[in-house]
Write a protein that holds these residues in place. Structure first.
Motif, short mmCIF file in Angstrom:
data_model
loop_
_atom_site.label_atom_id
_atom_site.label_comp_id
_atom_site.label_asym_id
_atom_site.label_seq_id
_atom_site.Cartn_x
_atom_site.Cartn_y
_atom_site.Cartn_z
N VAL A 18 41.28 -32.88 -4.43
CA VAL A 18 40.25 -33.89 -4.14
C VAL A 18 40.23 -34.83 -5.34
N LEU A 27 36.36 -38.52 -5.29
CA LEU A 27 35.80 -38.76 -3.95
C LEU A 27 34.35 -39.23 -4.05
N LEU A 50 31.64 -39.92 -1.45
CA LEU A 50 31.28 -39.73 -0.05
C LEU A 50 29.78 -39.96 0.13
N GLY A 89 40.96 -36.07 8.48
CA GLY A 89 42.15 -36.11 7.65
C GLY A 89 43.15 -35.08 8.12
N LYS A 92 39.84 -31.65 2.94
CA LYS A 92 38.55 -31.57 3.64
C LYS A 92 37.84 -30.25 3.36
N THR A 128 36.61 -29.90 -0.16
CA THR A 128 35.40 -30.71 -0.36
C THR A 128 34.18 -29.99 0.20
N LEU A 174 40.07 -39.01 4.98
CA LEU A 174 40.60 -38.51 3.71
C LEU A 174 42.08 -38.23 3.84
N ARG A 201 42.02 -38.50 -1.30
CA ARG A 201 41.38 -39.79 -1.52
C ARG A 201 40.75 -40.31 -0.23
N LEU A 202 39.61 -40.97 -0.36
CA LEU A 202 38.91 -41.53 0.79
C LEU A 202 39.53 -42.88 1.14
N GLU A 239 35.47 -45.34 5.01
CA GLU A 239 34.16 -44.77 5.30
C GLU A 239 33.30 -45.85 5.94
N THR A 248 46.49 -43.07 7.36
CA THR A 248 46.95 -41.90 6.61
C THR A 248 48.44 -41.96 6.28
#
Length: 308
Positions: free
Chosen positions: A20, A23, A25, A37, A43, A46, A206, A210-211, A214, A301
């Motif tokens: 992660v 992040l 979020l 993701g 995921k 997280t 994700l 990395r995001l 959103e 992605t």
């Protein structure tokens, strides 16, 4: 109104490899948030950090407006329900007996069992042994366990995994109604957008920790504009006119009377149609293509030349 979940530059790495990566979020109150993701995107790691099961190597987590720490972890998690990976339970006991054990562990009044059984539609099967349950019923029992004590936040990791189409549809309906029926904000993870797009209203995507995106589901859908198919009476002449306007058009091999144009704003497209008409090219039809949400997910992605 503060978000139910906020992470600030949250990081987790193993053996020098980031899982992660910084992040940030934000999960608004009262929504179903789809945390999406590919497998291995980070995921589950997280979610485990949100629950205090894994310690971050950097950054911080805020739950329900308070920074998660060792000092307040138990207090915050009393207001949080979770189903991480497969639901656990004693197969030789009934659903009601399993829920009684969990209620005692959570220090929740056993009177709450009837309420959660009704929410997940297991009331009539409450006194059957869990070993006789289908996978979908076991998933619903897992959610019932998470709902004991009326948590303000529900964290669900891949709850549609392994379900048949009927089970997925049942889970969609159940989770989509959670903010209304229980008052809980829901964070749900999946690697398949198509399985959960009908139940979420906020989305985070994700990849490699990395995001990438959103926002609301509607904002994600704005990325769906695809190319344009233009049926004309004289394709070669139309292509030449468009080229003069700086628009590159392709002619599909199986549709010699059709031009394939790149995505264009409505105003620019209308102007091109007028230009074609003024040049003596008849426009017979126009079709605006759209990308599916799965295509958008895949395009987002596909980073650093790697296909997720």
């Amino acid at each position: 109104m503060k978000p139910v979940i906020e992470t600030h530059a949250l990081c987790k790495g193993y053996h020098g490899r980031p899982v992660v990566d910084h992040l940030n979020l934000t999960v608004p109150e009262g929504c179903v948030y789809g945390f999406l993701g590919p497998n291995g995107a980070g995921k589950s790691t997280t979610m485990k950090m949100l629950l205090g099961l894994v310690h971050p190597t950097g950054g911080s987590v805020e739950l329900l407006g308070r920074t998660l720490s060792e000092a307040n972890r138990i207090a915050l998690l009393r207001q949080t329900g979770s189903l991480i990976e497969s639901p656990s339970g004693y197969l030789h006991l009934t659903a009601r007996e399993n829920l009684s054990i969990v209620a005692d562990l959570k220090d929740v009044d056993r009177k709450d069992i009837s309420r959660v059984l009704e929410i997940v539609h297991l009331t009539k099967d409450a006194d059957r042994k869990v070993g006789q349950y289908s996978l979908g019923m076991k998933q619903r029992l897992g959610i019932a366990m998470a709902l004991l004590g009326s948590p303000k936040l529900l964290i669900l990791d891949e709850p549609t995994n392994g379900l048949d189409p009927a089970g997925i549809q049942e889970m969609r309906s159940l989770i989509a109604s959670m903010p209304q029926t229980t008052g809980a904000t829901v964070l749900i993870s999946s690697h398949l957008l198509g399985e959960i797009e009908q139940m979420v209203d906020q989305v985070g995507i994700l990849n490699h920790g990395r995001l990438l995106f959103e926002g609301s589901l509607q904002q994600l859908q704005k990325h769906s504009r695809g190319g344009i198919l233009l049926r004309v009476l004289d394709a070669p002449k139309a292509a030449a006119v468009l080229q003069q306007q700086g628009v590159k058009a392709a002619v599909p091999a199986d549709q010699p009377d059709t031009l394939q144009l790149p995505p264009l704003p409505d105003e620019a497209l209308a102007a091109l149609v007028c230009t074609l008409a003024e040049s003596g090219v008849g426009v017979v039809g126009l079709t605006a293509q759209t990308k599916s949400l799965e295509d958008i997910f895949l395009s987002l992605t596909q980073t650093s030349g790697e296909v997720a």
